[in-house]
Design a protein around this motif. Structure first.
Motif, PDB file in Angstrom:
ATOM      1  N   PRO A  77       0.818  -1.221   0.000  1.00 16.61           N
ATOM      2  CA  PRO A  77       0.000   0.000   0.000  1.00 16.61           C
ATOM      3  C   PRO A  77       0.850   1.269   0.000  1.00 16.61           C
ATOM      4  N   ALA A  78       1.960   1.258   0.761  1.00 18.40           N
ATOM      5  CA  ALA A  78       2.854   2.422   0.766  1.00 18.40           C
ATOM      6  C   ALA A  78       3.446   2.652  -0.621  1.00 18.40           C
ATOM      7  N   GLY A  79       3.751   1.555  -1.319  1.00 26.52           N
ATOM      8  CA  GLY A  79       4.290   1.671  -2.670  1.00 26.52           C
ATOM      9  C   GLY A  79       3.270   2.228  -3.646  1.00 26.52           C
ATOM     10  N   ARG A  80       2.018   1.795  -3.520  1.00 33.27           N
ATOM     11  CA  ARG A  80       0.955   2.338  -4.385  1.00 33.27           C
ATOM     12  C   ARG A  80       0.818   3.848  -4.190  1.00 33.27           C
ATOM     13  N   ARG A  81       0.920   4.273  -2.936  1.00 37.31           N
ATOM     14  CA  ARG A  81       0.793   5.714  -2.669  1.00 37.31           C
ATOM     15  C   ARG A  81       1.997   6.482  -3.218  1.00 37.31           C
ATOM     16  N   ALA A  82       3.194   5.982  -2.915  1.00 36.32           N
ATOM     17  CA  ALA A  82       4.403   6.705  -3.318  1.00 36.32           C
ATOM     18  C   ALA A  82       4.563   6.759  -4.832  1.00 36.32           C
ATOM     19  N   LEU A  83       4.183   5.685  -5.510  1.00 38.34           N
ATOM     20  CA  LEU A  83       4.386   5.590  -6.958  1.00 38.34           C
ATOM     21  C   LEU A  83       3.117   5.904  -7.743  1.00 38.34           C
ATOM     22  N   ALA A  84       2.115   6.445  -7.070  1.00 36.66           N
ATOM     23  CA  ALA A  84       0.847   6.747  -7.734  1.00 36.66           C
ATOM     24  C   ALA A  84       1.008   7.613  -8.987  1.00 36.66           C
ATOM     25  N   PRO A  85       1.904   8.628  -9.002  1.00 32.98           N
ATOM     26  CA  PRO A  85       2.053   9.427 -10.229  1.00 32.98           C
ATOM     27  C   PRO A  85       2.462   8.603 -11.444  1.00 32.98           C
ATOM     28  N   LEU A  86       3.115   7.490 -11.200  1.00 34.88           N
ATOM     29  CA  LEU A  86       3.585   6.647 -12.304  1.00 34.88           C
ATOM     30  C   LEU A  86       2.690   5.429 -12.528  1.00 34.88           C
ATOM     31  N   LEU A  87       2.161   4.867 -11.447  1.00 40.84           N
ATOM     32  CA  LEU A  87       1.485   3.569 -11.546  1.00 40.84           C
ATOM     33  C   LEU A  87      -0.034   3.624 -11.513  1.00 40.84           C
ATOM     34  N   ALA A  88      -0.601   4.679 -10.996  1.00 40.35           N
ATOM     35  CA  ALA A  88      -2.050   4.686 -10.760  1.00 40.35           C
ATOM     36  C   ALA A  88      -2.841   4.422 -12.033  1.00 40.35           C
ATOM     37  N   GLU A  89      -2.555   5.147 -13.101  1.00 41.52           N
ATOM     38  CA  GLU A  89      -3.342   4.986 -14.318  1.00 41.52           C
ATOM     39  C   GLU A  89      -3.045   3.662 -15.033  1.00 41.52           C
ATOM     40  N   PRO A  90      -1.769   3.255 -15.213  1.00 44.38           N
ATOM     41  CA  PRO A  90      -1.513   1.945 -15.827  1.00 44.38           C
ATOM     42  C   PRO A  90      -2.122   0.778 -15.052  1.00 44.38           C
ATOM     43  N   LEU A  91      -2.070   0.827 -13.712  1.00 43.71           N
ATOM     44  CA  LEU A  91      -2.660  -0.255 -12.923  1.00 43.71           C
ATOM     45  C   LEU A  91      -4.178  -0.228 -12.989  1.00 43.71           C
ATOM     46  N   ARG A  92      -4.754   0.961 -13.060  1.00 42.77           N
ATOM     47  CA  ARG A  92      -6.215   1.044 -13.202  1.00 42.77           C
ATOM     48  C   ARG A  92      -6.658   0.396 -14.509  1.00 42.77           C
ATOM     49  N   ARG A  93      -5.940   0.665 -15.596  1.00 41.46           N
ATOM     50  CA  ARG A  93      -6.276   0.045 -16.885  1.00 41.46           C
ATOM     51  C   ARG A  93      -6.092  -1.464 -16.823  1.00 41.46           C
ATOM     52  N   LEU A  94      -5.028  -1.901 -16.159  1.00 42.83           N
ATOM     53  CA  LEU A  94      -4.766  -3.332 -16.039  1.00 42.83           C
ATOM     54  C   LEU A  94      -5.888  -4.025 -15.274  1.00 42.83           C
ATOM     55  N   GLU A  95      -6.288  -3.452 -14.148  1.00 39.76           N
ATOM     56  CA  GLU A  95      -7.297  -4.089 -13.301  1.00 39.76           C
ATOM     57  C   GLU A  95      -8.673  -4.055 -13.950  1.00 39.76           C
ATOM     58  N   SER A  96      -8.982  -3.002 -14.704  1.00 44.42           N
ATOM     59  CA  SER A  96     -10.290  -2.927 -15.374  1.00 44.42           C
ATOM     60  C   SER A  96     -10.376  -3.888 -16.557  1.00 44.42           C
ATOM     61  N   ALA A  97      -9.222  -4.294 -17.101  1.00 42.96           N
ATOM     62  CA  ALA A  97      -9.208  -5.208 -18.237  1.00 42.96           C
ATOM     63  C   ALA A  97      -9.320  -6.663 -17.812  1.00 42.96           C
ATOM     64  N   ARG A  98      -9.156  -6.947 -16.515  1.00 40.85           N
ATOM     65  CA  ARG A  98      -9.236  -8.337 -16.056  1.00 40.85           C
ATOM     66  C   ARG A  98     -10.678  -8.809 -16.091  1.00 40.85           C
ATOM     67  N   PRO A  99     -10.891 -10.097 -16.451  1.00 42.96           N
ATOM     68  CA  PRO A  99     -12.265 -10.645 -16.488  1.00 42.96           C
ATOM     69  C   PRO A  99     -12.850 -10.737 -15.078  1.00 42.96           C
TER      70      PRO A  99
END
Length: 251
Positions: free
Chosen positions: A229-251
């Motif tokens: 969770p700390a990593g998600r917060r710290a790296l949110a400027p880089l990871l938030a949007e790519p991870l959101r797309r990844l998670e929304s694409a999962r069945p």
């Protein structure tokens, strides 16, 4: 007998008997043994690992492991370092790691892709180490984020760090000295995602920094890592949007 008939009567020399053995045949034989393959897979984490730990991971006795490691060292696939009573091993260099990843990419074609849906493989697919840098879904997402934020830009030898990227990484606590040098960052094909993740000195420094900060956590006896969770917060400027797309694409 005529000269022509004499030539016809001579047995033809086998081409195979005179051709030198390709160098890669010896390397392929060294890698292809199942025990040595397991050892090399363990060393893909990029860490220095003791001979005893490698033996345990490969499921063999220390004596058997020593013989296999000696062969791998002889073929320049691994390097050893003695410290105190222990011998530590690592892959010889990034070229060996890239060769092993390329073989993994070939091995995972077709029906083998289904294995990534199995519980034992899902953590590796999500995030894992690849010779000192981050791979898997999170590794691919990180590269996407670095490019989207324009912290990296394409260059002739891979990627160049922009002024914005330099400032952003320093703000994340990275040492400015780790953000320079030649061929700082370049793409590496990810064997589960079939897309590029980031490789090179910058990628190695990012992974080490992420683990030191508690943003990434290694799994015991595995190359898998978890984004905390700390990593998600710290790296949110880089990871938030790519991870959101990844998670929304999962069945």
């Amino acid at each position: 007998m005529s000269e022509t008939a004499s030539r016809r009567a001579r047995p033809r020399q086998s081409l195979a008997s005179t051709a030198p053995e390709p160098r890669f045949a010896r390397i392929a034989a060294a890698i292809g043994d199942p025990t040595r393959a397991r050892m090399l897979a363990v060393l893909l984490s990029g860490e220095l690992i003791t001979a005893g730990e490698i033996a345990q991971a490969a499921g063999v006795t220390p004596q058997t492991a020593s013989a296999h490691l000696a062969l791998l060292e002889r073929e320049q696939l691994v390097l050893a370092r003695t410290q105190g009573r222990h011998r530590y091993f690592r892959l010889a260099d990034a070229e060996v790691a890239r060769a092993l990843e390329a073989l993994s990419l070939i091995a995972e074609r077709g029906p083998a892709q289904a294995r990534w849906q199995q519980p034992a493989w899902k953590p590796l697919k999500h995030a894992r180490t690849c010779y000192g840098h981050l791979a898997g879904e999170v590794g691919v997402a990180l590269l996407d984020g670095l490019l989207a934020a324009r912290w990296l830009e394409s260059a002739a030898d891979g990627y160049a760090l922009t002024a914005t990227g330099h400032a952003g990484l320093v703000a994340l606590g990275m040492d400015s000295a780790a953000l320079g040098g030649t061929r700082l960052a370049y793409p590496c094909v990810d064997w589960s995602e079939r897309r590029d993740h980031l490789a090179g000195p910058l990628a190695v420094a990012l992974l080490a920094h992420g683990i030191a900060c508690g943003w990434l956590r290694r799994h015991a006896d595995s190359r898998a890592v978890s984004l905390t969770p700390a990593g998600r917060r710290a790296l949110a400027p880089l990871l938030a949007e790519p991870l959101r797309r990844l998670e929304s694409a999962r069945p």
